[in-house]
Motif scaffolding. Sequence first.
Motif, short mmCIF file in Angstrom:
data_model
loop_
_atom_site.label_atom_id
_atom_site.label_comp_id
_atom_site.label_asym_id
_atom_site.label_seq_id
_atom_site.Cartn_x
_atom_site.Cartn_y
_atom_site.Cartn_z
N GLN A 86 101.02 78.14 35.86
CA GLN A 86 99.64 78.04 36.33
C GLN A 86 98.85 79.29 35.99
O GLN A 86 97.68 79.21 35.57
CB GLN A 86 99.64 77.81 37.85
CG GLN A 86 100.14 76.45 38.30
CD GLN A 86 99.25 75.32 37.84
OE1 GLN A 86 98.03 75.39 37.92
NE2 GLN A 86 99.86 74.26 37.34
N THR A 120 95.63 77.12 42.47
CA THR A 120 96.88 76.38 42.65
C THR A 120 98.07 77.33 42.75
O THR A 120 98.95 77.17 43.60
CB THR A 120 97.09 75.40 41.49
OG1 THR A 120 96.03 74.44 41.48
CG2 THR A 120 98.41 74.65 41.64
N LEU A 124 100.54 77.79 46.04
CA LEU A 124 101.99 77.64 45.99
C LEU A 124 102.70 78.85 46.58
O LEU A 124 103.80 78.73 47.13
CB LEU A 124 102.44 77.41 44.55
CG LEU A 124 102.09 76.06 43.94
CD1 LEU A 124 102.35 76.06 42.44
CD2 LEU A 124 102.86 74.93 44.61
N ARG A 136 105.84 72.66 49.32
CA ARG A 136 104.63 72.68 48.48
C ARG A 136 104.95 72.45 47.00
O ARG A 136 104.22 71.74 46.31
CB ARG A 136 103.88 74.00 48.67
CG ARG A 136 103.16 74.09 50.00
CD ARG A 136 102.13 75.20 50.04
NE ARG A 136 101.41 75.19 51.31
CZ ARG A 136 100.40 75.98 51.61
NH1 ARG A 136 99.98 76.87 50.72
NH2 ARG A 136 99.80 75.91 52.78
N GLN A 139 105.82 68.79 46.64
CA GLN A 139 104.61 67.98 46.77
C GLN A 139 103.78 68.03 45.50
O GLN A 139 103.30 67.00 45.01
CB GLN A 139 103.77 68.49 47.95
CG GLN A 139 104.32 68.10 49.31
CD GLN A 139 103.59 68.79 50.44
OE1 GLN A 139 102.96 69.84 50.26
NE2 GLN A 139 103.63 68.20 51.63
N ARG A 140 103.62 69.22 44.95
CA ARG A 140 102.85 69.35 43.71
C ARG A 140 103.48 68.54 42.59
O ARG A 140 102.78 67.85 41.84
CB ARG A 140 102.76 70.83 43.33
CG ARG A 140 102.09 71.09 41.99
CD ARG A 140 100.62 70.72 42.02
NE ARG A 140 100.08 70.61 40.67
CZ ARG A 140 98.96 71.20 40.28
NH1 ARG A 140 98.26 71.93 41.12
NH2 ARG A 140 98.51 71.04 39.05
N TRP A 143 102.84 64.76 43.41
CA TRP A 143 101.44 64.37 43.22
C TRP A 143 101.09 64.28 41.73
O TRP A 143 100.43 63.34 41.30
CB TRP A 143 100.52 65.37 43.91
CG TRP A 143 100.66 65.42 45.40
CD1 TRP A 143 101.14 64.43 46.23
CD2 TRP A 143 100.35 66.53 46.26
NE1 TRP A 143 101.14 64.85 47.53
CE2 TRP A 143 100.66 66.11 47.59
CE3 TRP A 143 99.84 67.81 46.04
CZ2 TRP A 143 100.46 66.97 48.68
CZ3 TRP A 143 99.64 68.65 47.12
CH2 TRP A 143 99.95 68.24 48.43
N ASP A 144 101.55 65.27 40.97
CA ASP A 144 101.26 65.26 39.53
C ASP A 144 101.92 64.07 38.84
O ASP A 144 101.33 63.45 37.94
CB ASP A 144 101.74 66.56 38.88
CG ASP A 144 100.86 67.75 39.25
OD1 ASP A 144 99.81 67.54 39.87
OD2 ASP A 144 101.24 68.88 38.90
N ARG A 191 97.72 64.17 49.42
CA ARG A 191 97.41 65.26 48.50
C ARG A 191 96.32 66.16 49.08
O ARG A 191 95.30 65.68 49.57
CB ARG A 191 96.95 64.70 47.14
CG ARG A 191 96.70 65.82 46.13
CD ARG A 191 96.52 65.30 44.73
NE ARG A 191 96.54 66.42 43.78
CZ ARG A 191 97.25 66.46 42.68
NH1 ARG A 191 98.02 65.44 42.38
NH2 ARG A 191 97.20 67.50 41.88
#
Length: 288
Positions: A86, A120, A124, A136, A139-140, A143-144, A191
């Motif tokens: 990121q 982002t 995190l 987290r 989850q990321r 979601w992605d 999300r």
Amino acid sequence: MARHYAVHMHANDDEYAYLAAMMEKERAKLFKVNGRRIMSEARKQLASLTEALDLLVVQPGGKADALDRHFANTVTFLPSTLIKTQLRLGVQYAEAADVRPWPTLASFVVLRTSIECTATAHWLMSVESQREGIARVLQRMWWDTMNAVDMAVESESDPDLSGVDDLRRRITAIAGPIKRLDADSIMESQRVSLSGIVRGASLSLHPDSPGALYAAWMTCAGISHGNVPISAGAGMSPESIQVPSKHPIDESTFGFLFAVAVADLAATVGLFRRWAAEQHSNLRPPQP
């Protein structure tokens, strides 16, 4: 007498108008000079971040390493790698936004994405426990993946969704041993809004001006979507949007937004450096 008074006032009006015009001209000149100076300083700061990221290594036995180990056994993308990615994207998008000799409308679009990458990465890392950090990251990832699935379903008649089942197994394997964390809570989680993530980073990274990063992101988003009032508020004339070849965007207009984004990106790289090196407070010192 009345005639003399009227002529005197008329002369003063002209003089005032002249002085006002000169003051506005000097103000605009000062704005440009400051904008270019700030832009130049931000460029130097941005240039140092790629090397800084290259030199960053997760220290063995520390908090970041402990978090990574929960993912290593399942050969899953490590949290430290996800965060570092990121930050690298944030740097590359910021570099792409810096178009010479002057910014374009696309500069605001790309800078907005750079800010989102910064926020982002910050989100995190901004956790109070290892359990929350694991949650987290998972989850990321989930979601992605779901976003990718939605795109695949829209564009293909029979998309291959085997990767979803594989990720389900990985999430179950990683979350299972963690107290008060289960796979269902990850895959059923709502999300978090991108605006909330950016706002949180803005509040944390810029305590002296907690709304700076969020305002920069909102401005870039507004210009990206053709919001005329926001564009005008940022100092962009309709001509620079409609006929950019004849009315290029002034560098100083973009420079202030660019400087905020780069400063907070650098601050987040610094946060990652400390996080990657931080040791557990309850570890015993090595014996002589």
